[in-house]
Design an enzyme around this catalytic site. Structure first.
Site, PDB file in Angstrom:
ATOM      1  CB  SER A  15      -0.875   0.028   1.250  1.00  0.00           C
ATOM      2  OG  SER A  15      -1.639  -1.143   1.321  1.00  0.00           O
ATOM      3  CD  GLU A  35       6.161  -7.061  -3.339  1.00  0.00           C
ATOM      4  OE1 GLU A  35       6.019  -5.969  -2.768  1.00  0.00           O
ATOM      5  OE2 GLU A  35       6.217  -8.156  -2.717  1.00  0.00           O
ATOM      6  CB  CYS A  43      -3.782  -3.557   2.340  1.00  0.00           C
ATOM      7  SG  CYS A  43      -5.462  -2.929   2.275  1.00  0.00           S
ATOM      8  CB  CYS A  48      -7.737  -4.227   4.136  1.00  0.00           C
ATOM      9  SG  CYS A  48      -6.131  -3.558   4.541  1.00  0.00           S
ATOM     10  CE  LYS A  51     -10.607  -6.759   7.236  1.00  0.00           C
ATOM     11  NZ  LYS A  51      -9.770  -6.162   8.218  1.00  0.00           N
ATOM     12  CE1 TYR A 177      -6.931  -5.312  11.567  1.00  0.00           C
ATOM     13  CE2 TYR A 177      -5.178  -4.851  13.124  1.00  0.00           C
ATOM     14  CZ  TYR A 177      -5.618  -4.992  11.833  1.00  0.00           C
ATOM     15  OH  TYR A 177      -4.744  -4.818  10.797  1.00  0.00           O
ATOM     16  CB  ILE A 178      -5.905  -9.947  12.683  1.00  0.00           C
ATOM     17  CG1 ILE A 178      -5.383  -8.718  11.925  1.00  0.00           C
ATOM     18  CG2 ILE A 178      -5.859 -11.187  11.797  1.00  0.00           C
ATOM     19  CD1 ILE A 178      -3.937  -8.811  11.450  1.00  0.00           C
ATOM     20  CD  GLU A 181     -10.751  -7.191  11.098  1.00  0.00           C
ATOM     21  OE1 GLU A 181     -11.054  -5.999  11.078  1.00  0.00           O
ATOM     22  OE2 GLU A 181      -9.779  -7.648  10.471  1.00  0.00           O
ATOM     23  N   GLY A 261       0.227 -11.291  16.607  1.00  0.00           N
ATOM     24  CA  GLY A 261       1.038 -10.111  16.329  1.00  0.00           C
ATOM     25  C   GLY A 261       1.798 -10.241  15.027  1.00  0.00           C
ATOM     26  CG  HIS A 435     -35.643  10.130  13.466  1.00  0.00           C
ATOM     27  ND1 HIS A 435     -35.195   9.454  14.592  1.00  0.00           N
ATOM     28  CD2 HIS A 435     -36.954   9.809  13.320  1.00  0.00           C
ATOM     29  CE1 HIS A 435     -36.218   8.783  15.104  1.00  0.00           C
ATOM     30  NE2 HIS A 435     -37.282   8.982  14.352  1.00  0.00           N
ATOM     31  CD  GLU A 440     -31.997   9.600  15.382  1.00  0.00           C
ATOM     32  OE1 GLU A 440     -32.428  10.769  15.422  1.00  0.00           O
ATOM     33  OE2 GLU A 440     -32.715   8.633  15.045  1.00  0.00           O
TER      34      GLU A 440
HETATM   35  C1  LIG Z   1      -5.470  -9.992   8.002  1.00  0.00           C
HETATM   36  C2  LIG Z   1      -5.178  -8.500   7.948  1.00  0.00           C
HETATM   37  C3  LIG Z   1      -6.225  -7.617   7.889  1.00  0.00           C
HETATM   38  C4  LIG Z   1      -5.974  -6.267   7.820  1.00  0.00           C
HETATM   39  N1  LIG Z   1      -7.040  -5.410   7.771  1.00  0.00           N
HETATM   40  C5  LIG Z   1      -6.838  -4.087   7.697  1.00  0.00           C
HETATM   41  C6  LIG Z   1      -7.935  -3.195   7.593  1.00  0.00           C
HETATM   42  O1  LIG Z   1      -9.096  -3.612   7.583  1.00  0.00           O
HETATM   43  N2  LIG Z   1      -7.669  -1.877   7.493  1.00  0.00           N
HETATM   44  C7  LIG Z   1      -6.393  -1.381   7.493  1.00  0.00           C
HETATM   45  O2  LIG Z   1      -6.217  -0.170   7.387  1.00  0.00           O
HETATM   46  N3  LIG Z   1      -5.331  -2.215   7.617  1.00  0.00           N
HETATM   47  C8  LIG Z   1      -5.536  -3.545   7.706  1.00  0.00           C
HETATM   48  N4  LIG Z   1      -4.450  -4.391   7.773  1.00  0.00           N
HETATM   49  C9  LIG Z   1      -3.098  -3.810   7.848  1.00  0.00           C
HETATM   50  C10 LIG Z   1      -2.610  -3.421   6.464  1.00  0.00           C
HETATM   51  O3  LIG Z   1      -2.655  -4.537   5.610  1.00  0.00           O
HETATM   52  C11 LIG Z   1      -1.209  -2.880   6.547  1.00  0.00           C
HETATM   53  O4  LIG Z   1      -1.170  -1.822   7.492  1.00  0.00           O
HETATM   54  C12 LIG Z   1      -0.695  -2.342   5.210  1.00  0.00           C
HETATM   55  O5  LIG Z   1      -0.724  -3.334   4.231  1.00  0.00           O
HETATM   56  C13 LIG Z   1       0.725  -1.799   5.378  1.00  0.00           C
HETATM   57  O6  LIG Z   1       1.225  -1.385   4.150  1.00  0.00           O
HETATM   58  P1  LIG Z   1       2.796  -1.357   3.907  1.00  0.00           P
HETATM   59  O7  LIG Z   1       2.983  -0.658   2.591  1.00  0.00           O
HETATM   60  O8  LIG Z   1       3.493  -0.843   5.091  1.00  0.00           O
HETATM   61  O9  LIG Z   1       3.229  -2.889   3.771  1.00  0.00           O
HETATM   62  P2  LIG Z   1       2.668  -4.098   2.926  1.00  0.00           P
HETATM   63  O10 LIG Z   1       1.344  -3.825   2.327  1.00  0.00           O
HETATM   64  O11 LIG Z   1       2.792  -5.284   3.807  1.00  0.00           O
HETATM   65  O12 LIG Z   1       3.700  -4.224   1.734  1.00  0.00           O
HETATM   66  C14 LIG Z   1       5.026  -4.600   1.930  1.00  0.00           C
HETATM   67  C15 LIG Z   1       5.531  -5.261   0.674  1.00  0.00           C
HETATM   68  O13 LIG Z   1       6.940  -5.369   0.726  1.00  0.00           O
HETATM   69  C16 LIG Z   1       7.348  -6.590   0.157  1.00  0.00           C
HETATM   70  N5  LIG Z   1       8.689  -6.888   0.644  1.00  0.00           N
HETATM   71  C17 LIG Z   1       9.068  -7.212   1.901  1.00  0.00           C
HETATM   72  N6  LIG Z   1      10.408  -7.339   1.983  1.00  0.00           N
HETATM   73  C18 LIG Z   1      10.882  -7.101   0.743  1.00  0.00           C
HETATM   74  C19 LIG Z   1      12.188  -7.072   0.187  1.00  0.00           C
HETATM   75  N7  LIG Z   1      13.291  -7.272   0.920  1.00  0.00           N
HETATM   76  N8  LIG Z   1      12.323  -6.787  -1.140  1.00  0.00           N
HETATM   77  C20 LIG Z   1      11.240  -6.567  -1.911  1.00  0.00           C
HETATM   78  N9  LIG Z   1       9.976  -6.557  -1.423  1.00  0.00           N
HETATM   79  C21 LIG Z   1       9.813  -6.819  -0.114  1.00  0.00           C
HETATM   80  C22 LIG Z   1       6.262  -7.551   0.611  1.00  0.00           C
HETATM   81  O14 LIG Z   1       6.213  -8.701  -0.236  1.00  0.00           O
HETATM   82  C23 LIG Z   1       5.017  -6.687   0.492  1.00  0.00           C
HETATM   83  O15 LIG Z   1       4.388  -6.818  -0.766  1.00  0.00           O
HETATM   84  C24 LIG Z   1      -4.648  -5.775   7.820  1.00  0.00           C
HETATM   85  C25 LIG Z   1      -3.580  -6.664   7.876  1.00  0.00           C
HETATM   86  C26 LIG Z   1      -3.836  -8.019   7.935  1.00  0.00           C
HETATM   87  C27 LIG Z   1      -2.679  -8.974   7.996  1.00  0.00           C
END
Ligand SMILES: Cc1cc2nc3c(=O)[nH]c(=O)nc-3n(C[C@H](O)[C@H](O)[C@H](O)COP(=O)(O)OP(=O)(O)OC[C@H]3O[C@@H](n4cnc5c(N)ncnc54)[C@H](O)[C@@H]3O)c2cc1C
Length: 458
Positions: A15, A35, A43, A48, A51, A177-178, A181, A261, A435, A440
């Site tokens: 994200s 990546e 996400c 997100c 889920k 929260y996970i 859910e 965690g 309402h 409300e």
């Molecule tokens: C089950 C679950 C439900 C969730 N639900 C919600 C929700 O409802 N709402 C919400 O706001 N958040 C939710 N989250 C949290 C949310 O997914 C994360 O906060 C968000 O994805 C963080 O984004 P990011 O860019 O930090 O990392 P990520 O989205 O995790 O992206 C990191 C990327 O880096 C890549 N990577 C890692 N190491 C390397 C490397 N050395 N070289 C190249 N690529 C690499 C990984 O493959 C990954 O694609 C949820 C998480 C989980 C696990």
């Protein structure tokens, strides 16, 4: 000739990484992104989005049950888990494609593979080295599995989203929260769900009333919460899995989900070697501008382990792009970030929990309402909604809004704007309600909750 191959190189196309890279590309910066998995990140592919699609699938159960009170007679109902998972996977493929195209259209060069730093300006991906003036680490986090005998039989949220069949009995370890859910998804779809937590109640750090209300409503739905415990071992038997709890109790299950965690993805990145500082949780330490101990290396999102939410990671990534490439220095405000738990019933919360507000502001007023929503009158559903406001007595400013009940996440988004604007309780009171809605209630709460005699424990 340019000193570096790229103006910005991002590690991790989740994200935050995608959002920041695209924004930088849109300002004409030369951007690369690496990546190691699929573009889209947690996400979109294992958080997100999948889920929430499963939550939507589960929510039909309530609608079917409630419909009888409104005159409906339904025919045979049959749920096909495999069909839901296949539909979800198709949607994730579509989203993955969109993310790939978004990067392409912003002229961001993508590199497949695990990336690591070899010096403060050089990243290596699959043996290829590139240099960059600025580096953004956006590698997210991974589910942490505890080290107990038999843990190899347990699954994390990653696998829970891809199960081939709906388990009949599920043990969920963890109360965040996970965990809540997945308890909602599996429980509503008919599984016998047990939640094992070390604390007295689920959702540590949330408002105490939210924790109690959610536990109460989940219990009423048949989910068993085992408090003050943990799993000591897991065994595979002819009948599935058996988990042994701290007191020796055994729980039989078809799936054991660990949601205890997530750990930042910082290993094998060469961070310490180039001078990027990590904390004891292995998260990257950053300042308010997302800068690591090496000023041209930034870190955003879950890898910094602060507010681990998608919109926060996106905002942080974009703030870096704005600062570096649009002469628009930006920092992300981590206060009053609204958040939700898509449990059954769901939770919405923004601002301070009562105990935090008391600690920070001393004199506060609390308004609380617990009621059976109108829909429950004809459906016969006994579930009660909780709404709560925490107000600073001195300034009348609303410090926290909390809700457990249908539509809580949707309602809380709007309240987040009010809190960002510093709204007072008087302004809430002057707002005319819509309402008849549950929402409300947030603008009609009049009676203060009497001061507690002693702080609630844990
Ligand atoms: C089950 C679950 C439900 C969730 N639900 C919600 C929700 O409802 N709402 C919400 O706001 N958040 C939710 N989250 C949290 C949310 O997914 C994360 O906060 C968000 O994805 C963080 O984004 P990011 O860019 O930090 O990392 P990520 O989205 O995790 O992206 C990191 C990327 O880096 C890549 N990577 C890692 N190491 C390397 C490397 N050395 N070289 C190249 N690529 C690499 C990984 O493959 C990954 O694609 C949820 C998480 C989980 C696990």
């Amino acid at each position: 000739m340019a000193r570096f191959d790229f103006d910005l190189f991002t590690i991790g196309a989740g994200s935050g990484g995608v959002a920041g890279s695209r924004r930088a590309g849109s300002y004409g910066a030369k951007v690369g992104i690496a990546e190691s998995g699929r573009i889209g990140g947690t996400c979109v592919l294992r958080g997100c989005v999948p889920k929430k699609l499963l939550v939507y699938g589960a929510e039909f159960v309530d609608a079917f049950e409630d419909s009888a009170g409104f005159g409906w007679s339904l025919g045979e109902r049959r749920f096909d888990w495999a069909r839901l998972i296949a539909a979800k996977d198709k949607e994730l493929d579509r989203l993955h494609g969109i993310y790939v195209n978004l990067l392409k259209s912003a002229n961001v060069a993508t590199f497949e593979g695990h990336a690591k730093l070899v010096d403060p300006h050089t990243v290596e991906v699959n043996g290829k080295r590139v240099t960059a003036a600025h580096i953004m680490i956006a590698t997210g986090a991974y589910p942490e599995m505890l080290d107990i005998p038999g843990i190899e039989h347990a699954i994390s949220s990653n696998e829970a989203l891809d199960l081939k069949a709906l388990p009949k009995r599920v043990l969920i370890v963890g109360g965040g929260y996970i965990a809540m859910e997945f308890a909602g998804i599996f429980g509503t779809l008919g599984a016998k769900v047990t939640v094992a937590i070390r604390a007295a109640q689920v959702l540590r750090h949330f408002d105490q009333d939210v924790r109690s209300a959610l536990t109460e409503e989940m219990t009423a739905r048949g989910i068993e919460v085992r408090a003050h415990t943990h799993v000591t071992r897991i065994e595979k038997t002819a009948d599935g899995l058996v988990a042994t709890l701290k007191d020796g109790t055994k729980i039989a299950a078809d799936a054991i989900l660990y949601a205890t965690g997530r750990r930042p993805n910082t290993r094998g990145l060469g961070l310490a070697e180039v001078g990027v500082r990590l904390n004891e949780a292995e998260a990257i330490v950053v300042d308010e501008a997302q800068r690591t101990a090496v000023p041209h290396i930034y870190a955003i999102g879950d890898v910094t382990d602060r507010l681990n939410l998608t919109p926060v990671a996106i905002a942080e990534g974009r703030a870096i792009a704005e600062t570096l490439f649009n002469k628009n220095p930006m920092m992300v405000d981590h206060h009053n970030v609204p958040t939700a738990v898509f449990s059954q019933p769901p939770v919405g919360t923004v601002g301070l929990a009562e105990h935090m507000a008391r600690e920070k502001f001393g004199a506060i007023d609390v308004y609380r309402s617990r009621f059976r929503p109108m829909k429950g009158t004809l459906s016969g559903r006994q579930e009660r909604t909780l709404m709560k406001l925490v107000v600073d007595r001195k300034t009348d400013r609303v410090l926290g809004c909390h809700m457990v009940g249908r539509d809580a996440p949707e309602i809380t988004q709007g309240l987040g704007i009010a809190l960002q604007c510093g709204a007072t309780k008087r302004q809430f009171d002057r707002t005319i309600g819509i309402h008849p809605t549950a929402a409300e209630e947030f603008v009609t709460m009049r009676d203060k909750v009497p001061e507690p005699k002693a702080e609630a424990a844990n």
